[in-house]
Design a protein around this motif. Structure first.
Motif, PDB file in Angstrom:
ATOM      1  N   ALA A 179       9.218  -3.670  47.888  1.00 56.43           N
ATOM      2  CA  ALA A 179       7.976  -2.906  47.705  1.00 56.43           C
ATOM      3  C   ALA A 179       7.689  -2.698  46.222  1.00 56.43           C
ATOM      4  N   GLU A 180       8.722  -2.383  45.460  1.00 58.25           N
ATOM      5  CA  GLU A 180       8.539  -2.167  44.018  1.00 58.25           C
ATOM      6  C   GLU A 180       8.175  -3.474  43.311  1.00 58.25           C
ATOM      7  N   ALA A 181       8.770  -4.565  43.751  1.00 60.88           N
ATOM      8  CA  ALA A 181       8.462  -5.865  43.160  1.00 60.88           C
ATOM      9  C   ALA A 181       7.018  -6.276  43.470  1.00 60.88           C
ATOM     10  N   VAL A 182       6.542  -5.963  44.681  1.00 59.85           N
ATOM     11  CA  VAL A 182       5.158  -6.279  45.055  1.00 59.85           C
ATOM     12  C   VAL A 182       4.180  -5.546  44.140  1.00 59.85           C
ATOM     13  N   ILE A 183       4.412  -4.245  43.963  1.00 57.08           N
ATOM     14  CA  ILE A 183       3.511  -3.443  43.119  1.00 57.08           C
ATOM     15  C   ILE A 183       3.543  -3.953  41.675  1.00 57.08           C
ATOM     16  N   ALA A 184       4.748  -4.222  41.168  1.00 53.42           N
ATOM     17  CA  ALA A 184       4.886  -4.704  39.791  1.00 53.42           C
ATOM     18  C   ALA A 184       4.176  -6.043  39.604  1.00 53.42           C
ATOM     19  N   THR A 185       4.338  -6.939  40.569  1.00 46.18           N
ATOM     20  CA  THR A 185       3.697  -8.250  40.479  1.00 46.18           C
ATOM     21  C   THR A 185       2.184  -8.127  40.545  1.00 46.18           C
ATOM     22  N   PHE A 186       1.690  -7.240  41.420  1.00 46.53           N
ATOM     23  CA  PHE A 186       0.254  -7.029  41.534  1.00 46.53           C
ATOM     24  C   PHE A 186      -0.330  -6.496  40.228  1.00 46.53           C
ATOM     25  N   ILE A 187       0.341  -5.505  39.634  1.00 52.24           N
ATOM     26  CA  ILE A 187      -0.131  -4.944  38.366  1.00 52.24           C
ATOM     27  C   ILE A 187      -0.067  -6.000  37.265  1.00 52.24           C
ATOM     28  N   GLY A 188       1.029  -6.765  37.240  1.00 54.13           N
ATOM     29  CA  GLY A 188       1.162  -7.816  36.238  1.00 54.13           C
ATOM     30  C   GLY A 188       0.081  -8.874  36.371  1.00 54.13           C
ATOM     31  N   LEU A 189      -0.251  -9.225  37.622  1.00 53.13           N
ATOM     32  CA  LEU A 189      -1.303 -10.216  37.854  1.00 53.13           C
ATOM     33  C   LEU A 189      -2.660  -9.699  37.388  1.00 53.13           C
ATOM     34  N   LEU A 190      -2.922  -8.413  37.612  1.00 54.64           N
ATOM     35  CA  LEU A 190      -4.168  -7.819  37.124  1.00 54.64           C
ATOM     36  C   LEU A 190      -4.242  -7.880  35.597  1.00 54.64           C
ATOM     37  N   VAL A 191      -3.117  -7.605  34.945  1.00 58.48           N
ATOM     38  CA  VAL A 191      -3.083  -7.653  33.480  1.00 58.48           C
ATOM     39  C   VAL A 191      -3.338  -9.080  32.990  1.00 58.48           C
ATOM     40  N   ILE A 192      -2.700 -10.057  33.639  1.00 60.26           N
ATOM     41  CA  ILE A 192      -2.888 -11.463  33.251  1.00 60.26           C
ATOM     42  C   ILE A 192      -4.350 -11.877  33.420  1.00 60.26           C
ATOM     43  N   LEU A 193      -4.954 -11.500  34.542  1.00 63.22           N
ATOM     44  CA  LEU A 193      -6.355 -11.847  34.774  1.00 63.22           C
ATOM     45  C   LEU A 193      -7.267 -11.146  33.769  1.00 63.22           C
ATOM     46  N   TRP A 194      -6.981  -9.883  33.467  1.00 63.90           N
ATOM     47  CA  TRP A 194      -7.776  -9.144  32.481  1.00 63.90           C
ATOM     48  C   TRP A 194      -7.714  -9.808  31.114  1.00 63.90           C
ATOM     49  N   MET A 195      -6.496 -10.154  30.662  1.00 65.61           N
ATOM     50  CA  MET A 195      -6.354 -10.784  29.352  1.00 65.61           C
ATOM     51  C   MET A 195      -7.009 -12.167  29.320  1.00 65.61           C
ATOM     52  N   THR A 196      -6.966 -12.860  30.442  1.00 63.27           N
ATOM     53  CA  THR A 196      -7.535 -14.205  30.500  1.00 63.27           C
ATOM     54  C   THR A 196      -9.059 -14.180  30.413  1.00 63.27           C
ATOM     55  N   PHE A 197      -9.656 -13.276  31.155  1.00 64.21           N
ATOM     56  CA  PHE A 197     -11.124 -13.271  31.251  1.00 64.21           C
ATOM     57  C   PHE A 197     -11.791 -12.179  30.410  1.00 64.21           C
ATOM     58  N   ILE A 224       5.321  -7.137  34.494  1.00 68.33           N
ATOM     59  CA  ILE A 224       5.978  -7.198  35.809  1.00 68.33           C
ATOM     60  C   ILE A 224       7.399  -6.666  35.735  1.00 68.33           C
ATOM     61  N   PHE A 225       8.139  -7.102  34.718  1.00 75.53           N
ATOM     62  CA  PHE A 225       9.537  -6.677  34.612  1.00 75.53           C
ATOM     63  C   PHE A 225       9.649  -5.173  34.370  1.00 75.53           C
ATOM     64  N   LEU A 226       8.912  -4.649  33.394  1.00 76.83           N
ATOM     65  CA  LEU A 226       9.047  -3.241  33.016  1.00 76.83           C
ATOM     66  C   LEU A 226       8.488  -2.313  34.081  1.00 76.83           C
ATOM     67  N   VAL A 227       7.368  -2.670  34.710  1.00 74.91           N
ATOM     68  CA  VAL A 227       6.827  -1.842  35.788  1.00 74.91           C
ATOM     69  C   VAL A 227       7.797  -1.806  36.965  1.00 74.91           C
ATOM     70  N   GLY A 228       8.393  -2.951  37.275  1.00 77.84           N
ATOM     71  CA  GLY A 228       9.376  -2.982  38.355  1.00 77.84           C
ATOM     72  C   GLY A 228      10.581  -2.118  38.067  1.00 77.84           C
ATOM     73  N   VAL A 229      11.086  -2.178  36.838  1.00 76.12           N
ATOM     74  CA  VAL A 229      12.231  -1.335  36.452  1.00 76.12           C
ATOM     75  C   VAL A 229      11.847   0.137  36.500  1.00 76.12           C
ATOM     76  N   LEU A 230      10.649   0.472  36.003  1.00 75.71           N
ATOM     77  CA  LEU A 230      10.196   1.863  36.004  1.00 75.71           C
ATOM     78  C   LEU A 230      10.073   2.399  37.424  1.00 75.71           C
ATOM     79  N   LEU A 231       9.474   1.634  38.321  1.00 76.96           N
ATOM     80  CA  LEU A 231       9.341   2.074  39.708  1.00 76.96           C
ATOM     81  C   LEU A 231      10.704   2.250  40.369  1.00 76.96           C
ATOM     82  N   THR A 232      11.649   1.406  40.013  1.00 70.83           N
ATOM     83  CA  THR A 232      13.008   1.521  40.558  1.00 70.83           C
ATOM     84  C   THR A 232      13.660   2.820  40.087  1.00 70.83           C
ATOM     85  N   ARG A 233      13.464   3.156  38.804  1.00 72.51           N
ATOM     86  CA  ARG A 233      14.033   4.389  38.255  1.00 72.51           C
ATOM     87  C   ARG A 233      13.382   5.626  38.864  1.00 72.51           C
TER      88      ARG A 233
END
Length: 514
Positions: A454-472, A498-507
């Motif tokens: 669940a934490e990895a899903v949220i982190a990946t989703f947020i990371g994907l949003l950031v990638i799309l934002w920076m791209t466009f 993705i990595f840091l959000v996942g670690v933060l959610l885990t903590r």
């Protein structure tokens, strides 16, 4: 229409026939999936290292790097300087991990770690990255050969693509590796010949090249200020580290090779052999670009010819006056990719031209063939056998069809890229977009042992949003919502998010009572 001398056409023809013959020779061994995908683990480590080196030394390096050095400076060489650290981490941690799993796919373990969604996400990112890579390489080879022959870029891509498909489909991974060993040697010889020809034809020789380069800041590695909005030393270093870590750590092209040799030690040694070869040879291509800059500064009439050609291409049907005005406004960055093909047409003697074209062809073919084989393997293992049929009746037929399909898709991507300004910039941008999320998820699974799905899903989703934002973000209407980062930082920021959000959610997760 230009035409190559018969001796050069003969050399190119012999090379292409030879590559297909290798595929025919190894086709007799392809009796099962293991032989097709990993050569049954019987390839020596030095050959694996040479094949990885040949994959890195693509036509993007052969044409894009000199064009980049001609148009700007040596800033992009920092990418090569980041390789040793990435190779150290991959050889120490990633290779033992993959060898211990015994899985031919680099992404199967993500399902064990986070579930099917993680595996599928990584596979989609990988396949998109491969299409971008193959497309940019098809485009690069067509750009060069069009200048030499006058044939349409589409025709060149189709002819070269058919040859690649033939030997890759027939010979499997063993044919890919041994042809890459030969191609690595040919590429290196071709680079040295080009450099010698440029220096030999330069009035004043090396000293004049250095003088012009220093005057125009052509040898700079970029600004060392901590600025991430432009292509500084640090931006390219960070991009190079994360991209090379992705290449060595979870790119199927490389991970698949770790299983083709007999031991973990040999697999790790193959990475270091690649680094020892690629770093100095990539420097030669930057030297070629700077030498070409000096050569054309000493021959301004040739530079005017290139400007006129580029302006005419950008203004088809334009008036002579409009073309002339556009040509006068062009900067070296606008026509850098055109310079080396022009030099080859006008300065390389008969016989040597055929060898250099064979070197450029080999630069394209090695990377495309390995990408086709790796993409077919991932499709077979991670898509078809995972979701459609776990035990296909004809697994070899599936691999043959998938390999051919990805070759054709790579060609189509290359054709779609016709007209881009810099092939190297296009490849770096696309690879950063697709690979950033994949590497971030992989590092999260390896490093943060307590992270759940669940934490990895949220982190990946947020990371994907950031990638799309920076791209466009350049297309966004308001300045305050646009990203100020350089495009190469998409890979870096996406991975870290993705990595840091996942670690933060885990903590933040409350511990489960005992």
């Amino acid at each position: 229409m230009k035409s190559l001398p018969f001796i050069d056409l003969s050399i190119i023809g012999i090379y292409l026939v030879g590559m297909v013959a290798v595929g025919v020779y190894f086709s007799r061994k392809n009796q099962d999936e293991s032989q097709f995908t990993t050569a049954s683990g019987k390839i020596p480590g030095w050959a694996i290292g040479m094949s990885i080196y040949a994959t890195f030394l693509s036509s993007n390096t052969f044409l894009g790097v000199p064009g980049k050095a001609f148009g700007s400076n040596w800033n992009s060489f920092v990418f090569s300087l980041s390789m040793p650290l990435a190779a150290f981490l991959a050889s120490k941690y990633f290779i033992p991990f993959y060898r211990s799993t015994g899985e031919v796919s680099a992404y199967t373990h993500l399902e064990h770690r986070f579930g099917p969604w993680a595996r599928t996400y990584a596979v989609v990112c990988f396949l998109l990255t491969q299409l971008a890579r193959m497309g940019s390489i098809f485009f690069g080879i067509a750009l060069s050969l069009q200048a030499l022959t006058g044939y349409p870029m589409e025709t060149i891509m189709i002819v070269v693509g058919i040859c690649i498909v033939l030997y890759t489909v027939m010979g499997g991974m063993e044919a890919v590796i041994w042809t890459e060993v030969v191609q690595g040697v040919i590429k290196t010889i071709g680079a040295v010949i080009i450099l010698w020809l440029v220096v030999d034809g330069m009035p004043g020789g090396v000293s004049k090249i250095v003088e012009i380069g220093e005057a125009d800041n052509k040898f700079s590695l970029g600004s060392f200020t901590p600025d991430f909005t432009t292509s500084t030393f640090w931006v390219v270093l960070l991009y190079g580290f994360f991209m090379n870590l992705n290449n060595f750590g979870m790119d199927q092209n490389y991970v698949q090779r770790y299983h083709t040799t007999g031991s973990t030690k040999e697999a790790a040694g193959s990475i270091w052999l690649c680094v020892y070869l690629y770093v100095p040879i990539s420097l030669i291509f930057f030297v070629i670009g700077s030498s070409l800059y000096g050569y054309y500064q000493a021959h301004p009439e040739l530079l005017d010819t290139i400007r006129q050609q580029v302006a005419a291409e950008r203004l088809p049907g334009g008036t002579p006056e409009a073309v002339k005005q556009l040509a006068a406004s062009l900067t070296p960055a606008d026509y850098g990719d055109k310079v080396m093909p022009h030099f080859m047409v006008t300065n390389v003697p008969k016989g040597l031209l055929g060898l250099i074209v064979a070197a450029i062809l080999s630069a394209a073919m090695s990377t495309i063939s390995s990408g086709m084989n790796a993409s077919a393997t991932v499709f077979s293992v991670d898509i078809y056998q995972r979701y459609i049929n776990p035990k296909p009746a004809r697994p070899m037929r599936l691999l043959y069809i998938a390999t051919t399909a990805f070759g054709l898709l790579g060609m189509a991507t290359g054709i779609a890229m016709i007209g881009v300004k810099s092939v190297l910039d296009v490849w770096w941008t696309l690879s950063g977009i697709f690979a950033g999320g994949m590497l971030g998820l992989f590092l999260l699974g390896i490093v943060s042992k307590q992270t759940r799905s669940a934490e990895a899903v949220i982190a990946t989703f947020i990371g994907l949003l950031v990638i799309l934002w920076m791209t466009f973000s350049p297309k966004l209407p308001e300045d305050f919502v646009r990203s100020t980062f350089h495009p190469n930082m998409i890979m870096v920021v996406g991975t870290l998010t993705i990595f840091l959000v996942g670690v933060l959610l885990t903590r933040l997760r409350k511990p489960v009572p005992a």
